[in-house]
Design an enzyme around this catalytic site. Sequence first.
Site, PDB file in Angstrom:
ATOM      1  N   GLY A 149      88.602  54.499 101.898  1.00  0.00           N
ATOM      2  CA  GLY A 149      89.694  53.836 101.191  1.00  0.00           C
ATOM      3  C   GLY A 149      90.805  53.484 102.165  1.00  0.00           C
ATOM      4  O   GLY A 149      90.540  53.195 103.333  1.00  0.00           O
ATOM      5  N   GLU A 150      92.062  53.486 101.665  1.00  0.00           N
ATOM      6  CA  GLU A 150      93.259  53.146 102.483  1.00  0.00           C
ATOM      7  C   GLU A 150      93.287  51.675 102.887  1.00  0.00           C
ATOM      8  O   GLU A 150      94.105  51.288 103.704  1.00  0.00           O
ATOM      9  CB  GLU A 150      93.326  53.957 103.791  1.00  0.00           C
ATOM     10  CG  GLU A 150      93.360  55.445 103.643  1.00  0.00           C
ATOM     11  CD  GLU A 150      93.495  56.171 104.991  1.00  0.00           C
ATOM     12  OE1 GLU A 150      93.667  55.509 106.037  1.00  0.00           O
ATOM     13  OE2 GLU A 150      93.432  57.407 104.985  1.00  0.00           O
ATOM     14  N   GLY A 151      92.321  50.884 102.447  1.00  0.00           N
ATOM     15  CA  GLY A 151      92.199  49.523 102.970  1.00  0.00           C
ATOM     16  C   GLY A 151      91.472  49.481 104.298  1.00  0.00           C
ATOM     17  O   GLY A 151      91.455  48.447 104.980  1.00  0.00           O
TER      18      GLY A 151
END
Lengths: 337, 337
Positions: free
Chosen positions: B302-304
Amino acid sequence: MPQTHHDLRKLLTELPRPDGQAAAAAKARNDMLTKPQGALGKLEDLALWLAAWQGRELPRLDKVQALVFAGNHGVVARGVSAFPAEVTVQMVANFTAGGAAINQLCRAAGAELKVLALELERPTADFTEGPAMSWDEFLDALRQGMAQVDDDADLVCIGEMGIGNTTTSAAIAHALYGGEAGDWTGRGTGVDDAGLARKAQAVAAGRARHEGILDDPLEVACCLGGRELAAMAGATLAARRARIPVLIDGYVASAALAPFHAATPDFLSHCWAAHVSAEPGHVSLLQKMDLSPLLDLGLRLGEGSGAATAIPILRAAVATHAGMASFADAGVAEKSD
Amino acid sequence: MPQTHHDLRKLLTELPRPDGQAAAAAKARNDMLTKPQGALGKLEDLALWLAAWQGRELPRLDKVQALVFAGNHGVVARGVSAFPAEVTVQMVANFTAGGAAINQLCRAAGAELKVLALELERPTADFTEGPAMSWDEFLDALRQGMAQVDDDADLVCIGEMGIGNTTTSAAIAHALYGGEAGDWTGRGTGVDDAGLARKAQAVAAGRARHEGILDDPLEVACCLGGRELAAMAGATLAARRARIPVLIDGYVASAALAPFHAATPDFLSHCWAAHVSAEPGHVSLLQKMDLSPLLDLGLRLGEGSGAATAIPILRAAVATHAGMASFADAGVAEKSD
């Protein structure tokens, strides 16, 4: 530098191994970073691989060499390519002028491009009629490839340009791995159906013509290969001797290394396949070589374009490995089980 | 900015389309460049897609925004995550301090990172017991996401942080697309077998609890989603209204947009899926959304992080499209058939 067939075989028994201490230090570092274990997937694998070969807990990519070798092929007389053979020299001029895809990709990825044209005016012999090269010619091209690698490079990318060389590559794959000639033969730069049929015929004829040497992979590289393929193998060998990791470009670059993998399975442990190309035989070829490609973008250009496109993925791996905080430093709670 | 359920539905009927003139000009340019037609595969597709949405024959990536939204989830009370809920706020602090993966990836890719924490101290309600959010809460988060997009951005990447949000995402996918709860449920940050079973149970319970609204995708986003998911959808909507192309990160970012795709299938035509993650439901989710991922690197952070890792692939597309010579300029012979 190997002067003889024997020298080359000896070099292949003396390949250096990765640095176990650096690998262990990099692994320990990776395990403390603020992410669930393994959550960065191949980015973690790449960082550890670069660390092990560079012998550094924190790998770097300050100096990245993109080496592109060009050659011409006698087998084009069989009508196997959609483009005329003059395009090889024209594209080398385009590389020099900065107008090709690889120029833009190297600039975007921060790589130094070196292009070496290997006797374009003297194509290899048509492998359906006899050996593509003599051993002297093969070793000369291999040594020229070796000489392009700088010992202080952090990464080497190998690529090529050569009208006709997907036919050469298919012939190598068919000679090493069998199957049907058509399994290894694709449209390359875009031949039509008739051209594709001529191409598969040439590939089958090449294997049949050289039946006597099929059990010797290095003979396959010499009799069915090409100068730019020999040079890519040479660069990969020189990189290994200097423990420099290598990104392999597409179908032709893979085929160039396949005989060396067949001769010495450990030969490719410092290499990563940058991508799987749209050339249909590439998936099987990578499987035979125990390589798993990083990217799958439908590329089929050559020039090292896939390898250059993959460089930023390695930069992402190096950046996260070097720059992330540890759980302790960041005050982040670890997994609760 | 939509103030009501009705406003939002109306906005979804007024989505701008790509620029046909810029698309045609970019296509004409691409066809003259010194490579066989289509040989740069998805790099060509990406350049044309960027050109069409940016309305420029030569697309650019001067200003790239990476937007990361954080939220907390009532469903964590069901024991669905390997990490405690405090990790959401701790990781937001890590983003602010520059120690997370996304910080390093944005720096390497030349992207501006903005992180927005959405009421972390006030998790959504447990969706197995009632709606995760009221419509006011949902629209408020969506508007906050919209407000993060700068009109002059050339590309927007969307990502997230939120302990428990792969459960939320699985619940959305199960509500929209059916199947078994377990088809959409993976280990997220790394739950054990017992945790995985609790997670699938919560996902099934979520669908059962909200059976009455399953035919309304926007109700699914509100009743089973989360604030950071609503904000990602808002950012994607704002980008569309400004004709800015969007890179979607992994499973959670995809799930955030799935209800909008279900409501308005054209909603995602300005979006590209940056990668397919290691979360097992992601492959199917992307198929349902008619998206084909650029990368497959086994990421599950995640987190981009996947979107940021894909930015350099877009830079490669833009660099080749803008910088390559034409056949005529370079004096290279064209295909002979």
